[in-house]
Design a protein around this motif. Structure first.
Motif, PDB file in Angstrom:
ATOM      1  N   ALA A  17      55.271 -55.972  16.506  1.00  0.00           N
ATOM      2  CA  ALA A  17      54.104 -55.580  17.303  1.00  0.00           C
ATOM      3  C   ALA A  17      54.496 -54.662  18.445  1.00  0.00           C
ATOM      4  O   ALA A  17      53.801 -53.684  18.737  1.00  0.00           O
ATOM      5  N   LYS A  21      53.303 -50.843  19.180  1.00  0.00           N
ATOM      6  CA  LYS A  21      52.698 -50.443  20.450  1.00  0.00           C
ATOM      7  C   LYS A  21      53.392 -49.216  21.034  1.00  0.00           C
ATOM      8  O   LYS A  21      52.740 -48.261  21.451  1.00  0.00           O
ATOM      9  N   LEU A  24      52.500 -46.112  19.057  1.00  0.00           N
ATOM     10  CA  LEU A  24      51.120 -45.683  19.328  1.00  0.00           C
ATOM     11  C   LEU A  24      50.991 -45.044  20.701  1.00  0.00           C
ATOM     12  O   LEU A  24      50.298 -44.042  20.871  1.00  0.00           O
ATOM     13  N   GLN A  25      51.665 -45.628  21.678  1.00  0.00           N
ATOM     14  CA  GLN A  25      51.546 -45.094  23.045  1.00  0.00           C
ATOM     15  C   GLN A  25      52.023 -43.650  23.107  1.00  0.00           C
ATOM     16  O   GLN A  25      51.464 -42.841  23.840  1.00  0.00           O
ATOM     17  N   ILE A  27      52.083 -41.332  20.437  1.00  0.00           N
ATOM     18  CA  ILE A  27      51.191 -40.391  19.743  1.00  0.00           C
ATOM     19  C   ILE A  27      49.799 -40.343  20.351  1.00  0.00           C
ATOM     20  O   ILE A  27      49.201 -39.287  20.433  1.00  0.00           O
ATOM     21  N   VAL A  28      49.296 -41.481  20.801  1.00  0.00           N
ATOM     22  CA  VAL A  28      47.934 -41.476  21.318  1.00  0.00           C
ATOM     23  C   VAL A  28      47.824 -40.650  22.594  1.00  0.00           C
ATOM     24  O   VAL A  28      46.926 -39.849  22.741  1.00  0.00           O
ATOM     25  N   GLU A  31      47.930 -36.970  21.410  1.00  0.00           N
ATOM     26  CA  GLU A  31      46.839 -36.439  20.592  1.00  0.00           C
ATOM     27  C   GLU A  31      45.513 -36.463  21.331  1.00  0.00           C
ATOM     28  O   GLU A  31      44.626 -35.684  21.052  1.00  0.00           O
ATOM     29  N   ARG A  34      40.745 -36.843  25.318  1.00  0.00           N
ATOM     30  CA  ARG A  34      39.669 -37.333  26.173  1.00  0.00           C
ATOM     31  C   ARG A  34      40.128 -37.616  27.601  1.00  0.00           C
ATOM     32  O   ARG A  34      39.365 -37.478  28.530  1.00  0.00           O
ATOM     33  N   LYS A  35      41.410 -38.010  27.764  1.00  0.00           N
ATOM     34  CA  LYS A  35      41.821 -38.338  29.120  1.00  0.00           C
ATOM     35  C   LYS A  35      42.423 -37.141  29.842  1.00  0.00           C
ATOM     36  O   LYS A  35      42.243 -36.943  31.008  1.00  0.00           O
TER      37      LYS A  35
ATOM     38  N   VAL B 150      48.397 -49.880  13.276  1.00  0.00           N
ATOM     39  CA  VAL B 150      48.651 -48.540  13.822  1.00  0.00           C
ATOM     40  C   VAL B 150      47.666 -47.448  13.387  1.00  0.00           C
ATOM     41  O   VAL B 150      47.161 -46.707  14.232  1.00  0.00           O
ATOM     42  N   VAL B 153      44.180 -47.886  14.972  1.00  0.00           N
ATOM     43  CA  VAL B 153      44.148 -47.622  16.417  1.00  0.00           C
ATOM     44  C   VAL B 153      44.188 -46.114  16.682  1.00  0.00           C
ATOM     45  O   VAL B 153      43.437 -45.587  17.510  1.00  0.00           O
ATOM     46  N   ARG B 154      45.042 -45.400  15.926  1.00  0.00           N
ATOM     47  CA  ARG B 154      45.112 -43.958  16.117  1.00  0.00           C
ATOM     48  C   ARG B 154      43.774 -43.289  15.777  1.00  0.00           C
ATOM     49  O   ARG B 154      43.296 -42.432  16.509  1.00  0.00           O
ATOM     50  N   ASP B 157      41.216 -43.758  18.420  1.00  0.00           N
ATOM     51  CA  ASP B 157      41.453 -42.839  19.529  1.00  0.00           C
ATOM     52  C   ASP B 157      40.851 -41.472  19.222  1.00  0.00           C
ATOM     53  O   ASP B 157      40.217 -40.851  20.075  1.00  0.00           O
ATOM     54  N   ARG B 158      41.031 -41.027  17.969  1.00  0.00           N
ATOM     55  CA  ARG B 158      40.467 -39.746  17.555  1.00  0.00           C
ATOM     56  C   ARG B 158      38.946 -39.769  17.661  1.00  0.00           C
ATOM     57  O   ARG B 158      38.326 -38.842  18.174  1.00  0.00           O
ATOM     58  N   LEU B 160      37.096 -41.642  19.471  1.00  0.00           N
ATOM     59  CA  LEU B 160      36.672 -41.707  20.879  1.00  0.00           C
ATOM     60  C   LEU B 160      36.639 -40.300  21.473  1.00  0.00           C
ATOM     61  O   LEU B 160      35.749 -39.964  22.261  1.00  0.00           O
ATOM     62  N   ALA B 164      33.267 -38.259  22.868  1.00  0.00           N
ATOM     63  CA  ALA B 164      33.231 -37.678  24.208  1.00  0.00           C
ATOM     64  C   ALA B 164      32.978 -36.174  24.202  1.00  0.00           C
ATOM     65  O   ALA B 164      32.679 -35.591  25.239  1.00  0.00           O
ATOM     66  N   LEU B 197      49.616 -56.379  16.750  1.00  0.00           N
ATOM     67  CA  LEU B 197      49.227 -55.902  18.077  1.00  0.00           C
ATOM     68  C   LEU B 197      48.228 -56.876  18.686  1.00  0.00           C
ATOM     69  O   LEU B 197      47.306 -57.323  18.008  1.00  0.00           O
ATOM     70  N   ASP B 201      47.349 -55.244  23.965  1.00  0.00           N
ATOM     71  CA  ASP B 201      48.036 -54.019  23.514  1.00  0.00           C
ATOM     72  C   ASP B 201      47.021 -52.935  23.167  1.00  0.00           C
ATOM     73  O   ASP B 201      47.126 -51.794  23.622  1.00  0.00           O
ATOM     74  N   GLU B 204      45.171 -51.580  26.112  1.00  0.00           N
ATOM     75  CA  GLU B 204      46.024 -50.727  26.933  1.00  0.00           C
ATOM     76  C   GLU B 204      46.116 -49.321  26.334  1.00  0.00           C
ATOM     77  O   GLU B 204      46.102 -48.325  27.057  1.00  0.00           O
ATOM     78  N   ILE B 205      46.175 -49.255  25.001  1.00  0.00           N
ATOM     79  CA  ILE B 205      46.308 -47.955  24.339  1.00  0.00           C
ATOM     80  C   ILE B 205      44.988 -47.188  24.360  1.00  0.00           C
ATOM     81  O   ILE B 205      44.948 -45.988  24.639  1.00  0.00           O
ATOM     82  N   LEU B 206      43.882 -47.882  24.081  1.00  0.00           N
ATOM     83  CA  LEU B 206      42.605 -47.167  23.939  1.00  0.00           C
ATOM     84  C   LEU B 206      41.769 -47.133  25.221  1.00  0.00           C
ATOM     85  O   LEU B 206      40.885 -46.289  25.356  1.00  0.00           O
ATOM     86  N   SER B 207      42.029 -48.040  26.132  1.00  0.00           N
ATOM     87  CA  SER B 207      41.261 -48.204  27.369  1.00  0.00           C
ATOM     88  C   SER B 207      39.754 -47.998  27.225  1.00  0.00           C
ATOM     89  O   SER B 207      39.167 -47.092  27.795  1.00  0.00           O
TER      90      SER B 207
END
Lengths: 97, 278
Positions: A17, A21, A24-25, A27-28, A31, A34-35, B150, B153-154, B157-158, B160, B164, B197, B201, B204-207
């Motif tokens: 896990a 994480k 993902l942290q 690549i996210v 990519e 939005r932020k 994984v 989640v990715r 994010d896309r 999201l 927006a 995950l 977790d 934290e990644i997607l908030s």
């Protein structure tokens, strides 16, 4: 050798896990639009122009804001070209930059 | 009669197979059973499945595309649920014409539905093609369905990012779509073993604010086999989690995780109060 492997296992503590994480942290954040996306950069640019032109007479195209990513860090670059002999227009109020 | 200002909610995810249709059925049935007039639309043109999950597949006469093309009117195409009041289904068509959906056509139908319904739930297809774009375009709120895995989640994010930037609210520079995260197929045991995950977790990644955590549950398959939305089926862990998600969607503050904690954890939490140095 087995003991060494076992010790390594105890000290590393990388569960599947936590590997997921970490991956993902990376690549996210790279990519995601939005932020730290172009919209925010544009907004930052207009606001910076507003603030800077309060103090110095500059044209809009003399201020450049760029966000560059390389590796696992990002660089926010701000370039302001001051005209020759630029004067601070509100010196009395605030001069420190 | 409808009793509040209408809201359009899109159920989306990017990735396929994470539980969008299950969630659309469960959330819309949940809203309807709480007294809100609810319509749920299947946007998966060519691969309709919502009718099957809702158990009304044999009652489909006209579909979404028929209404857009003017071959039928809304009241002819909407299927009234036989189990509860206030719930209506607008099925997708089985034809493969993906260009059948247009912004204008979809917009007109949503406007018409708003006159009659409190909630319009849009079940998005997977991907970020036309169907998915149309499902999210008019949304006021979005439920992003994510598996603790994984690729899901990715993709969340896309999606999201798309919410927006490509929605009507984004184009018109209005208040952005209100986003909610719904974590599905969650296994507390596998999280504890470090194999999956955790909620924290993913958050934290997607908030994105958390709407609910649906446990991996045999009840979901049982319900879909029988064509009953999880929230209308016999009591189960998944049903309880979906019901809580619906109530949070309506603005109730329901604490997370209280049922998942076992008694030893609860005692530890109590003891922690005495141990706190401050």
């Amino acid at each position: 050798m087995k003991i060494i492997n076992f010790l390594r296992f105890l000290t590393q503590k990388r569960t599947p896990a936590s590997v997921a994480k970490e991956r993902l942290q990376i690549i996210v954040s790279h990519e995601s639009n939005r932020k730290s996306g172009t919209d925010i950069i544009k907004q930052l640019q207009t606001e910076l122009i507003e603030v800077i032109s309060k103090y110095i007479k500059v044209d809009q195209d003399q201020i450049k804001v760029q966000l560059e990513r390389s590796g696992d860090y990002s660089v926010l670059e701000l370039n302001v070209t001051l005209p020759e002999g630029a004067a601070l227009t509100r010196e009395k109020e605030k001069t420190s930059f | 009669m409808k009793n509040s200002t209408s809201k359009v909610i899109v159920i989306t995810s990017g990735k396929g197979g994470v539980g969008k249709t299950t969630t659309s059925a469960a959330i819309s049935a949940g809203l309807a059973s709480m007294g809100y007039r609810t319509a749920v639309i299947d946007f998966d043109i060519g691969l309709r499945n919502l009718d099957l999950i809702m158990g009304c597949e044999r009652r489909v006469v006209y579909d979404f595309v028929n209404v857009i093309n003017g071959d039928a009117n809304l009241s002819q195409a909407l299927i009234k649920d036989k189990r509860i009041e206030n719930l209506f289904i607008l099925p997708a068509s089985q034809t493969r014409d993906k260009d059948a959906l247009s912004k204008e056509g979809v917009g007109k139908i949503i406007e018409e539905l708003k006159k009659e319904f409190d909630y319009i739930v849009c079940d998005s297809p997977a991907g970020i093609e036309k169907g998915a774009m149309m499902a999210l375009y008019y949304a006021d709120e979005a439920i992003v369905v994510t598996n603790p895995e994984v690729s899901s989640v990715r993709d969340s994010d896309r999606i999201l990012g798309v919410l927006a930037s490509k929605s009507k609210r984004a184009e018109d520079k209005e208040t952005p779509i209100r986003e909610h995260l719904l974590l599905t197929r969650y296994s507390e045991a596998r999280v504890k073993r470090g194999e999956m995950l955790s909620v924290e977790d993913v958050l934290e990644i997607l908030s994105v604010p958390l709407l609910g955590v649906i446990p991996e549950s045999p009840a979901v398959l049982t319900s879909s086999n029988r064509g009953v939305p999880v929230t209308l089926d016999t009591q189960s862990d998944a049903r309880l989690a979906y019901e809580q998600a619906v109530r949070r969607l309506l603005g109730e503050k329901i604490p997370f995780d209280s049922s998942a904690k076992n008694w030893t954890k609860k005692i530890w939490d109590k003891l922690a109060l005495f141990r706190s140095p401050a």
